[in-house]
Write an enzyme that holds these catalytic residues in place. Structure first.
Site, PDB file in Angstrom:
ATOM      1  N   ALA A 302      42.292  38.502  44.351  1.00 15.54           N
ATOM      2  CA  ALA A 302      42.120  38.170  42.944  1.00 15.54           C
ATOM      3  C   ALA A 302      43.462  38.069  42.238  1.00 15.54           C
ATOM      4  O   ALA A 302      43.678  37.205  41.400  1.00 15.54           O
ATOM      5  CB  ALA A 302      41.253  39.219  42.273  1.00 15.54           C
ATOM      6  N   ILE A 304      46.604  37.666  43.593  1.00 12.67           N
ATOM      7  CA  ILE A 304      47.626  36.739  44.083  1.00 12.67           C
ATOM      8  C   ILE A 304      47.461  35.407  43.361  1.00 12.67           C
ATOM      9  O   ILE A 304      46.391  34.805  43.405  1.00 12.67           O
ATOM     10  CB  ILE A 304      47.499  36.531  45.603  1.00 12.67           C
ATOM     11  CG1 ILE A 304      47.926  37.812  46.331  1.00 12.67           C
ATOM     12  CG2 ILE A 304      48.346  35.355  46.063  1.00 12.67           C
ATOM     13  CD1 ILE A 304      47.729  37.748  47.820  1.00 12.67           C
ATOM     14  N   GLU A 306      47.458  32.329  43.550  1.00 17.73           N
ATOM     15  CA  GLU A 306      47.510  31.283  44.557  1.00 17.73           C
ATOM     16  C   GLU A 306      47.420  29.895  43.952  1.00 17.73           C
ATOM     17  O   GLU A 306      47.928  28.921  44.486  1.00 17.73           O
ATOM     18  CB  GLU A 306      46.331  31.491  45.510  1.00 17.73           C
ATOM     19  CG  GLU A 306      46.677  31.465  46.945  1.00 17.73           C
ATOM     20  CD  GLU A 306      45.883  30.397  47.641  1.00 17.73           C
ATOM     21  OE1 GLU A 306      46.365  29.930  48.665  1.00 17.73           O
ATOM     22  OE2 GLU A 306      44.806  30.030  47.144  1.00 17.73           O
ATOM     23  N   ASP A 348      69.435   0.038  25.540  1.00 15.13           N
ATOM     24  CA  ASP A 348      69.861  -1.334  25.289  1.00 15.13           C
ATOM     25  C   ASP A 348      69.284  -1.786  23.964  1.00 15.13           C
ATOM     26  O   ASP A 348      68.208  -1.353  23.583  1.00 15.13           O
ATOM     27  CB  ASP A 348      69.304  -2.257  26.375  1.00 15.13           C
ATOM     28  CG  ASP A 348      70.074  -2.139  27.661  1.00 15.13           C
ATOM     29  OD1 ASP A 348      71.261  -1.788  27.583  1.00 15.13           O
ATOM     30  OD2 ASP A 348      69.491  -2.388  28.720  1.00 15.13           O
TER      31      ASP A 348
END
Ligand code: ADP
Ligand code: MG
Length: 889
Positions: A302, A304, A306, A348
């Site tokens: 839960a 981590i 990821e 430009d």
């Protein structure tokens, strides 16, 4: 995202030669006489193939494509979802559940893994599809002549026999045999590795290489102009044979994605460590060993973070797709991040700030000023002097100027299908054609009467161009057009009503003043001159073509500012972005237009407008401080652009530079954000750029910068939210273990929350639109950390608050005798809801103020609430999650 670069065979190119036969074939085409080339390909040099014929040949030869890189296959993308350490951890947890006899729980964990993989799969698929779509629209194009008309088509449409028009910067779109050319020079280093420019011409000269008349697919025109006829397409070309080397573009990760991966990795290790410690503490406290092990695995999963890189990839991919709709095509994802940091835009003038719709309004000749009326390129309008309308047929001096302008010209004007007049080629030249028409001179007739026998093509550094024509009476004439300062100096005589006479210093002064006057009114001014000689003297004369000229006149042309540029410039000003206008035009013209656009005020100072020669005279240090202050650079040539970018970068600026020509490529590559023009830009400039502006409009650059900022901000918010969620649940469990409370969440509930529910608010966050005040803040420093101390602090406080509210809820609820399951149901709901509030709350945090949630955010929230409802009230799910419906109390 991983790269899957499988090469497949493309289309149905039946005429695929054997490698050895390739050079034989090239030799054959190379030495063939022009007429035979055209006959063999059954095509016409004036009108090209007919549309029907092109279709037939397409059916026979297949599209002009190299091999294509297929999308990562759906299966491998799916497999990818199951091959992560988190999933392996979960499977371990499921195994433990199974061994301890909790079969329902074990099934629940596997279900969570599966659902998470499905969500991940669709997220990545969406990102992948966005990226593929981007690649498709950024494919190569070609300018060809078909059915007598010049047109722009996708390069894949080409068939053998098509006439390809070449000019500087063009990427040769197929194998061609040159049929007509002027000073055509090609960079073939992509095929040969040699950076020596190759000179090409349509006429095969005995003793030369056969390839001197051939143009190869994928090489670039550096200089000059020409026409070629397609002799081979797709995999039958040299490039086609080398395809494997070239189609494998590395789709590397962006710096942001990399940083996220590192951050994710570090946090994972930290989390694993904490979880292990908690497991030990729990076991010492004599909790059930298996249950503790399971909980800490679930907790690790839960907590981590990821999803960080995936969320970022999705945000970048969806963001760039949104940018395409706004006219900005990112050629690489990594540039999106830098985009938001842009501190200087070098843009430009012509075509980017202005429309690039030139219209000649003033002609100065023989010490007279003639006004030209009319709109656009439509050849309708009057020539007037004072109040009087002039009949050009009665005015030889005027006719001579108009004729020079029309003949020293590579453009065409044509009535298009919707009945408006369009220019093909350089708008400056289109304006001269339209003016000549108004004076009764038709381009087609003129070119028949005075066929072109030689030329020195236009060159941005020389700022002039010369064409040489046969007048049919034993004499030839050269017409020169270019910048007035230089050309007036190169003239020794002047054409007047009473014939050609010597040009005096007084004349030079007078025309010089007129030039200044026109430029002050914002007009681009071209000078026209000529030189005649006998045919017999042609040889010795060609060396000195552009000397001792006869001055014909000046033409002033107007180019209006684009709509919306005003606002965009204002936005830049508020957003702390310094805009520098670059132009090849003279300072007076540049100054006037800059004033129109409010780039400089009416009280402009000297240092606001510099010219290329000013810059060249400066030392490196002087140049650096000058660039800091200046707003307009006039008469710059492309070579200077590179040193301008470098100087700005040395001062720590993040530079966006626009460009369109061949010579702009080095500056575009050097700039942090090289911006190529989609309409007028050359292929070479596009290849060198990070971003292509499909409408050539300055406003689009500013819109893109805005998008770059919001994409980054959103990613950051989503990360903060995900980290808050991780820390919240981690702390809640940790505190519970330490104070010896019942665990507030079961492993499965943790998984439900973190693997399934949180994804949606995070997606909602990354899909937010830009807030209104986003562009009222200075750009972010690119060196800045992803998360600053302030944000870390906020994440931790919020995480602590969430966990405390859960613990408090558990404490309150445990007073009345509640069953264990109602209790976890309660704490589950508390943590879920408080995290959803956090998602909302993170929208309000950020450097650029708060974001107002849009529909998508609401949708994601509704899905999340639905998931909580499902977890509590729908029996199979609530049974597995061990929750109970909560009553009103
Ligand atoms: P910009 O940078 O604003 O696009 P260019 O570099 O295209 O300007 O043009 C610079 C100068 O070169 C012009 O001011 C004009 O004097 C000259 N010039 C431009 N186009 C042509 C042309 N087709 N033929 C001759 N001279 C040209
Ligand atoms: Mg130009």
């Amino acid at each position: 995202m991983s790269t899957h670069s499988v090469i497949q065979t493309a289309g149905k190119n039946q005429d695929l030669p054997e490698p050895g036969k390739q050079s034989e074939m090239e030799h054959e085409w190379g030495v063939l006489a022009l007429d035979d080339v055209l006959r063999r390909l059954d095509t016409d040099i004036e009108s090209g193939l007919s549309a029907d014929e092109a279709e037939k040949r397409m059916a026979k030869h297949g599209p002009n494509e190299l091999a294509y890189r297929p999308q990562a296959s759906i299966l491998s993308l799916l497999a990818h979802q199951f091959l992560s350490s988190v999933v392996l951890l979960l499977i371990a947890a499921a195994a433990i559940s199974f061994l301890t006899g909790e079969h329902l729980q074990s099934a629940g964990i596997l279900a969570a893994v599966f659902i998470n993989a499905i969500v991940g799969f669709f997220t990545e698929l969406k990102a992948q599809m966005s990226l593929e779509a981007l690649k498709k629209i950024s494919g190569p194009t070609a300018r060809i002549r078909r059915g007598g008309k010049d047109m722009h088509v996708a390069a894949r449409e080409l068939v053998p026999g098509d006439l390809v028009l070449l000019e500087a910067g063009v990427r040769i779109p197929a194998e061609i045999r040159i049929v007509e050319s002027a000073a055509l020079t090609v960079d073939e280093s992509i095929l040969t590795g040699e950076s020596v420019p190759a000179y090409k011409s349509g006429l095969f000269v005995e003793g030369e290489e056969a390839t001197s008349t051939l143009g190869f697919h994928g090489t670039y025109v550096l200089k000059g102009r020409g026409t070629g006829v397609v002799i081979a397409t797709g995999r039958a070309t040299r490039l086609g044979q080398l395809q494997c080397l070239l189609t494998q573009t590395a789709s590397g990760q962006t710096p942001l994605e990399k940083r996220l991966e590192v951050l994710g990795g570090q946090l994972s290790i930290l989390t694993l460590f904490i979880c292990a410690a908690l497991a030990v503490v729990g076991i010492l406290y004599k909790e059930d060993v298996w249950a503790m092990l399971e909980t800490s695995i679930a907790l690790a999963v839960a907590a981590i973070p990821e999803g960080l890189p995936v969320v970022a990839t999705l945000a970048l991919a969806m963001g760039t797709q949104r940018m395409v709709k706004l006219g900005a095509l990112m050629r690489e994802l990594a540039a999106v991040e830098t985009l938001g940091c842009t501190t200087v835009i070098c843009t430009d003038k012509t075509g980017t700030l202005t429309e690039n719709q030139m219209i000649a309004t003033d002609i100065v000749l023989d010490r007279r000023v003639i006004k030209v009326s009319g709109v656009g390129y439509e050849p309708k309008g009057e020539l007037t002097e004072g109040e009087e309308v002039i009949d050009p047929e009665q005015d030889d001096v005027l006719t001579e100027v108009l004729r020079a302008g029309a003949l020293c010209n590579d453009a065409r004007i044509e009535r298009s299908k919707d009945d408006t007049w369009q220019v093909h080629g350089d708008p400056t030249e289109g304006a001269l054609l339209a003016a000549a028409y108004k004076g009764g001179l038709e381009h087609k007739m003129l070119t028949k009467e005075f066929p072109r026998i030689g030329e020195i093509p236009f060159d941005l550094n020389r700022k002039r161009m010369t064409t040489i024509h046969d007048t049919g009476e034993q004499s030839i004439v050269a017409f020169v057009k270019g910048s007035p300062e230089q050309l007036i100096q190169a003239c020794s005589s002047v054409n007047t009503a009473s014939g050609i006479r010597e040009m005096t210093a007084d004349d030079r002064q007078w025309y010089g003043n007129k030039n200044e006057e026109l430029a002050h009114n914002g007009l681009r001014v071209l000078a026209l001159a000529m030189k005649t000689t006998r045919k017999s003297q042609w040889e010795e004369w060609s060396e000195k073509i552009e000397q001792d000229l006869t001055f014909l006149g000046l033409v002033g042309m107007r180019d209006l500012p684009r709509k919306g540029v005003h606002n965009a410039l204002k936005k830049c000003h508020e957003a702390g972005i310094h805009v520098i206008m670059l132009t090849g035009d003279q300072p007076a013209t540049a100054r006037s237009i800059a004033r129109d656009l409010n780039i400089i005020g009416n009280t402009a100072q000297e240092k606001d407008v510099l010219s290329g020669s000013d810059l060249e005279a400066m030392s490196a240090d002087e140049m650096k401080s000058a660039l800091q202050a200046t707003k307009v650079l006039a008469r710059v040539n492309p070579a200077m652009k590179l040193s301008i970018v470098k100087n700005l970068q040395e001062r720590g600026e993040v530079v966006a530079m626009t460009g369109d020509g061949v010579n702009d490529a080095p500056a575009l590559r050097q700039a942090d954000i090289g911006v190529a023009m989609g309409l007028c830009g050359t292929d070479l400039a596009r290849e060198a750029s990070n971003m292509v502006i499909t409408d050539d409009n300055f406003s689009t650059i500013v819109t893109a910068i805005e998008q770059g900022r919001i994409i980054y901000e959103n990613i950051k918010r989503a990360i903060c939210y995900l980290l808050t969620a991780s820390i919240g649940s981690l702390l809640a469990i940790a505190i519970a273990i330490i104070i010896h409370d019942p665990l507030p969440l079961t492993p499965l509930q943790l998984l439900w929350l973190n693997l399934i529910m949180h994804v949606f608010p995070a997606l909602g966050i990354v899909l937010q639109r830009a807030p209104r005040d986003l562009m009222r803040h200075p750009p972010r420093n690119p060196e800045e950390q992803l998360l600053e101390r302030r944000e870390f602090f906020e994440i931790i406080t919020r995480g602590v608050l969430v966990s405390l509210s859960v613990i408090a809820a558990v404490q309150c609820m445990s007073l009345p005798a509640l069953s264990g399951e109602s209790l976890t149901a309660m704490s589950f709901t508390t943590i879920a809801l408080s995290l959803l509030f956090q998602a909302w709350a993170w929208l309000g945090v950020g450097r650029h103020g708060s974001v107002r949630p849009n529909m998508l955010m609401w949708l994601m929230m509704i899905i999340s609430y639905g998931l909580i409802f499902l977890a509590l009230y729908v029996p199979p799910v609530s049974l597995v999650l061990e929750t109970r419906p909560l009553g009103p109390a």
